[in-house]
Design an enzyme around this catalytic site. Structure first.
Site, PDB file in Angstrom:
ATOM      1  N   PHE A  40       3.116   6.679   1.828  1.00  0.00           N
ATOM      2  CA  PHE A  40       4.250   7.393   1.251  1.00  0.00           C
ATOM      3  C   PHE A  40       3.851   8.307   0.099  1.00  0.00           C
ATOM      4  CE2 PHE A  40       5.479   3.233   2.866  1.00  0.00           C
ATOM      5  CZ  PHE A  40       6.386   3.605   3.844  1.00  0.00           C
ATOM      6  N   PRO A  54       0.817  -1.217   0.000  1.00  0.00           N
ATOM      7  CA  PRO A  54       0.000   0.000   0.000  1.00  0.00           C
ATOM      8  C   PRO A  54       0.846   1.260   0.000  1.00  0.00           C
ATOM      9  CG  PRO A  54      -0.959  -1.619   1.457  1.00  0.00           C
ATOM     10  CD  PRO A  54       0.331  -2.208   0.972  1.00  0.00           C
ATOM     11  N   CYS A  55       0.521   2.166  -0.936  1.00  0.00           N
ATOM     12  CA  CYS A  55       1.370   3.343  -1.141  1.00  0.00           C
ATOM     13  C   CYS A  55       0.863   4.572  -0.405  1.00  0.00           C
ATOM     14  CB  CYS A  55       1.494   3.658  -2.630  1.00  0.00           C
ATOM     15  SG  CYS A  55      -0.061   4.188  -3.399  1.00  0.00           S
ATOM     16  N   GLN A  56      -0.331   4.522   0.189  1.00  0.00           N
ATOM     17  CA  GLN A  56      -0.869   5.706   0.857  1.00  0.00           C
ATOM     18  C   GLN A  56       0.079   6.270   1.927  1.00  0.00           C
ATOM     19  OE1 GLN A  56      -2.465   2.819   0.471  1.00  0.00           O
ATOM     20  NE2 GLN A  56      -4.642   3.070   0.058  1.00  0.00           N
TER      21      GLN A  56
END
Length: 337
Positions: free
Chosen positions: A90, A86-88
């Site tokens: 960063f 999950p990129c949220q």
């Protein structure tokens, strides 16, 4: 070959190779579709049940609707581990809590790699991992290097790999042999080539911008110092598709201009094409869920290019292993004679 023909013919699941891929944080299967089109066998894990349903509906491999954690034990019979933690945590579009965000998937990804010990692994994340959060990327890489992997990473723009969209993402690959990232292509696919046939025929009235929405957009663009309206232009690739700018009526929403001067938000199929999903690829769930699945996905056409590069890396690994096995036998034979 035109764009639509290319994605229809190139991105056909084959899964006819012996190589097996584990796709964690698999989403709707954008990465897996690219790998299956090369011939890899895939298995996915995805906590979003509708995204997992989409994966299972379209791909040859199966996807488990399950959230992975540090206690998860998986089958170790995989040559490759891939995924998009999950990129949220960063993303510049989020709160950037990074390592302190409960959605941070990197500890799980590292644990799975340590557990399975694949020949190659790949993960994808937002470009912010190279800047404000570079210190954490360095920690992730160090933890994986301890396992004996040589790490390569590169910021790739999907527009350079046949996708009609400017979309920069970080790709990190770990391998025991030399890995080479795919070379960028010289020509770029435009919005017109991808969705030009849909713009005037896909009229969803609830997506037509009202006069108040037009004023809201104009104010947003003025505050953002936009020189040109942020409509999609047929002669250019699209800007980055995100969950937010395709699922909601925001100031920076992805939108097209109709011949009669009206503007509308893009449809599910238009968003899918701009991400390089073929028209046969069906998304499950509510409209909002489908938009989120598309916005979160790795463009399958880019995934296909990465899968080809990983296949070359695996083939080289097997070739070298065979050479090391044969050489001692030949040396013994020479001694005898």
């Amino acid at each position: 070959m035109d764009y639509l023909t290319k994605i229809e013919t190139t991105l056909k699941p084959l899964a006819n190779l012996s190589y097996k891929v584990l796709d964690i944080f698999a989403g709707c299967g954008g990465l897996s579709l690219g790998f299956e089109a090369v011939g890899f066998q895939t298995v996915g894990y995805e906590m979003d049940a509708k995204a997992a349903e989409t994966y299972n509906y379209n791909l040859k491999g199966g996807c488990y609707a399950q959230k992975l954690n540090l206690e998860t034990v998986l089958d170790s019979d995989f040559d490759v581990v891939i995924g998009g933690p999950p990129c949220q945590p960063f993303s510049v579009g989020g709160h950037q809590k990074g390592i302190d965000d409960e959605r941070n998937g990197f500890p799980v990804f590292i644990n799975i790699v340590k557990q399975i010990k694949p020949k190659v692994f790949l993960f994808e994340n937002v470009r912010g991992m190279l800047y404000a959060n570079k210190w954490y990327l360095d920690e992730v890489i160090a933890a994986l290097e301890v396992e004996g992997y040589t790490i390569s990473y590169k910021l790739l723009n999907a527009v350079n790999y046949g996708v009609p969209q400017n979309r920069e993402r970080l790709f990190v690959v770990g391998s025991k042999q030399t890995f080479t990232f795919p070379k960028p292509q010289h020509t770029k696919v435009t919005v017109g080539e991808a969705i030009g046939d849909l713009i005037e025929t896909t009229i969803e009235e609830h997506k037509i911008l009202t006069s108040s929405m037009d004023r809201y957009v104009a104010n947003y663009e003025k505050a953002s110092s936009c020189i040109n309206p942020r409509d999609l232009y047929l002669h250019k690739p699209a800007r980055t598709l995100t969950c937010r700018n395709i699922a909601a009526a925001t100031g920076d929403m992805q939108r097209v201009k109709l011949n009669d001067g009206r503007r509308r938000r893009i449809s599910i199929r238009e968003a899918a094409r701009l991400q390089s999903f073929p028209d046969w690829f069906t998304f499950c769930g509510t409209e909002t869920s489908q938009y989120y699945q598309i916005g979160n996905a790795v463009p399958p056409l880019l995934a296909y290019q990465l899968a080809l590069a990983i296949k070359d890396c695996l083939d080289d690994t097997i070739l070298m292993t065979n050479e090391l096995t044969i050489k001692p036998i030949l040396a013994t034979q020479l001694t005898i004679f």
